[in-house]
Scaffold this motif. Sequence first.
Motif, PDB file in Angstrom:
ATOM      1  N   GLU A 226       8.128   2.449  -0.205  1.00 39.16           N
ATOM      2  CA  GLU A 226       6.752   2.121  -0.341  1.00 39.16           C
ATOM      3  C   GLU A 226       5.549   3.506   0.082  1.00 39.16           C
ATOM      4  O   GLU A 226       5.212   4.468   0.904  1.00 39.16           O
ATOM      5  CB  GLU A 226       6.353   1.694   1.094  1.00 39.16           C
ATOM      6  CG  GLU A 226       4.641   0.671   1.087  1.00 39.16           C
ATOM      7  CD  GLU A 226       4.778  -0.256   2.330  1.00 39.16           C
ATOM      8  OE1 GLU A 226       5.406  -0.142   3.169  1.00 39.16           O
ATOM      9  OE2 GLU A 226       2.935  -0.822   2.903  1.00 39.16           O
ATOM     10  N   ASP A 259       1.891  -2.290  -2.105  1.00 41.86           N
ATOM     11  CA  ASP A 259       1.820  -2.489  -1.034  1.00 41.86           C
ATOM     12  C   ASP A 259      -0.007  -2.958  -1.336  1.00 41.86           C
ATOM     13  O   ASP A 259      -0.556  -1.444  -1.480  1.00 41.86           O
ATOM     14  CB  ASP A 259       1.660  -1.962   0.593  1.00 41.86           C
ATOM     15  CG  ASP A 259       0.665  -1.915   1.408  1.00 41.86           C
ATOM     16  OD1 ASP A 259      -0.852  -2.838   1.377  1.00 41.86           O
ATOM     17  OD2 ASP A 259       0.941  -2.759   2.509  1.00 41.86           O
ATOM     18  N   HIS A 262      -2.858   0.457  -0.280  1.00 48.11           N
ATOM     19  CA  HIS A 262      -2.570   0.894  -0.585  1.00 48.11           C
ATOM     20  C   HIS A 262      -2.904   2.559  -2.105  1.00 48.11           C
ATOM     21  O   HIS A 262      -2.905   2.825  -2.562  1.00 48.11           O
ATOM     22  CB  HIS A 262      -1.105   1.383  -0.339  1.00 48.11           C
ATOM     23  CG  HIS A 262      -0.462   1.087   1.437  1.00 48.11           C
ATOM     24  ND1 HIS A 262       0.893   1.541   1.572  1.00 48.11           N
ATOM     25  CD2 HIS A 262      -0.983   0.823   1.836  1.00 48.11           C
ATOM     26  CE1 HIS A 262       0.905   1.172   2.973  1.00 48.11           C
ATOM     27  NE2 HIS A 262      -0.160   0.503   2.922  1.00 48.11           N
ATOM     28  N   HIS A 286       3.763  -6.107  -0.159  1.00 45.95           N
ATOM     29  CA  HIS A 286       3.359  -6.217   0.866  1.00 45.95           C
ATOM     30  C   HIS A 286       1.497  -6.610   0.633  1.00 45.95           C
ATOM     31  O   HIS A 286       1.020  -6.303  -0.163  1.00 45.95           O
ATOM     32  CB  HIS A 286       2.738  -4.776   1.880  1.00 45.95           C
ATOM     33  CG  HIS A 286       4.297  -4.709   2.173  1.00 45.95           C
ATOM     34  ND1 HIS A 286       4.145  -3.375   3.246  1.00 45.95           N
ATOM     35  CD2 HIS A 286       5.882  -5.330   2.757  1.00 45.95           C
ATOM     36  CE1 HIS A 286       5.780  -3.257   3.806  1.00 45.95           C
ATOM     37  NE2 HIS A 286       6.316  -4.583   3.183  1.00 45.95           N
ATOM     38  N   ASP A 326       1.761  -8.097   4.923  1.00 43.54           N
ATOM     39  CA  ASP A 326       1.525  -7.313   5.489  1.00 43.54           C
ATOM     40  C   ASP A 326       0.022  -6.754   5.984  1.00 43.54           C
ATOM     41  O   ASP A 326      -0.660  -5.963   5.273  1.00 43.54           O
ATOM     42  CB  ASP A 326       1.980  -5.610   4.669  1.00 43.54           C
ATOM     43  CG  ASP A 326       2.043  -4.732   5.643  1.00 43.54           C
ATOM     44  OD1 ASP A 326       1.879  -4.953   6.610  1.00 43.54           O
ATOM     45  OD2 ASP A 326       2.060  -3.308   5.570  1.00 43.54           O
TER      46      ASP A 326
HETATM   47 ZN    ZN Z   1       2.827  -2.131   4.032  1.00 43.73          ZN
END
Ligand code: ZN
Length: 420
Positions: A226, A259, A262, A286, A326
Amino acid sequence: MSSPIERSYNEAKELYAKHGIDVDQALRKLEKVKISIHCWQGDDVRGFLNREQELTGGISVTGNYPGAARTPDELRADLEKALSLIPGKHKVNLHAIYADTDERVELDALEPRHYAKWVEWAKEQGLGLDFNPTCFSHEKSADGFTLSHPDPAIRQFWIGHCKASRKIGAYFGEQLGQTCVTNVWIPDGFKDTPFDRLAPRKRLKEALDEVFAEELNPAHNLDAVESKLFGLGAEAYTVGSHEFYMGYGLQHNKLICLDAGHFHPTEVISNKLSALSLFAEGILLHVSRPVRWDSDHVVTLDDELLDIGRELVRGDLLAKTHIGLDFFDASINRVAAWVIGTRNTIKALLRAMLEPSAALRQAELEGDYTTRLALSEEMKTYPFGAVWDYYCERQGVPVREGWLGEVKVYEQEVLLKRGG
Ligand code: ZN
Ligand code: RNT
């Protein structure tokens, strides 16, 4: 006699059928999609090992809503409550710090037996499990570095922890007969502009090679990596950037984890799925909601969530995508947070399964963008809710906001009785 929900469903079905959409078939497909529900929403990412440590790694949970789980039993009870309000069969995603053991065990010495109670529970509940090494909230990560640490001894400690984690993942997969995804995320980065951007990345690459050296049965465990753009206190540079892990994951056949929080603020992960799917071994999501930064808000049924659903369904990417959640919000009831975020993620997939895909594809191929736009917009007010309600009813979970009352009762009877 049919119930009002069935009647609305049948009317909706007819409307969708006019566009060649088989709603019953869509529901059968939806039923098979598993969402990996992250355990850490239940206790603000505290875990049960090293509970005296504060949350570090450049992530943060805000809010002090009462009722956070304090023990594995409490967390499992909360998860059971949430799962009883979510349609479908799913997975639970554990972090290493959620080990259920009385032993004082270091992260690099963790073994499958420290998670035996989770496995027993997952079997009882018919759940799959996913896993994550916890490379934060620890004295050995206090200066912000783990797998890319310049000190070989500290690096080795984190390598040991990640290796141990993969074995635990493989144990989950083998025990439960469902592949476990073990996702490596590390916080490593600099608050201020580094002089040398390359050396930490070389160290991370070598550390990952060690972590993944042992071949594990892919039916039991799949590895994911990740990336991240920045973290709190690591604003200037993150070792495990998107390019880094995309390169690493493609070269080493790892799942690439995206994610939603991110990336740069206007950059979305939905637009990356089609491209990545052509090259990656698989994708881990995520699903999160960044509000101005990587804030990990509870996911709402917003445009990006709908787009993620559309991309997965339109591109037939569900088979190679593992959908994980997440987010962590401590300002609202944590069980409700799970229910809201998970139900929304399932809704987004269902919405995508009820698109007139043949007509839209054809319009686009023929250059008839007027039809593409007109039809897409009209479909937005089709009676999707009637289909969703029917799905919930058939799956034996509360319809519409009916679940909220159950959460409120649970809050009174269980959560508010817990101390801090
Ligand atoms: Zn994450
Ligand atoms: C952090 C990453 C990571 C964590 C969890 C707890 O920015 O998103 O996935 O949120 O592992």
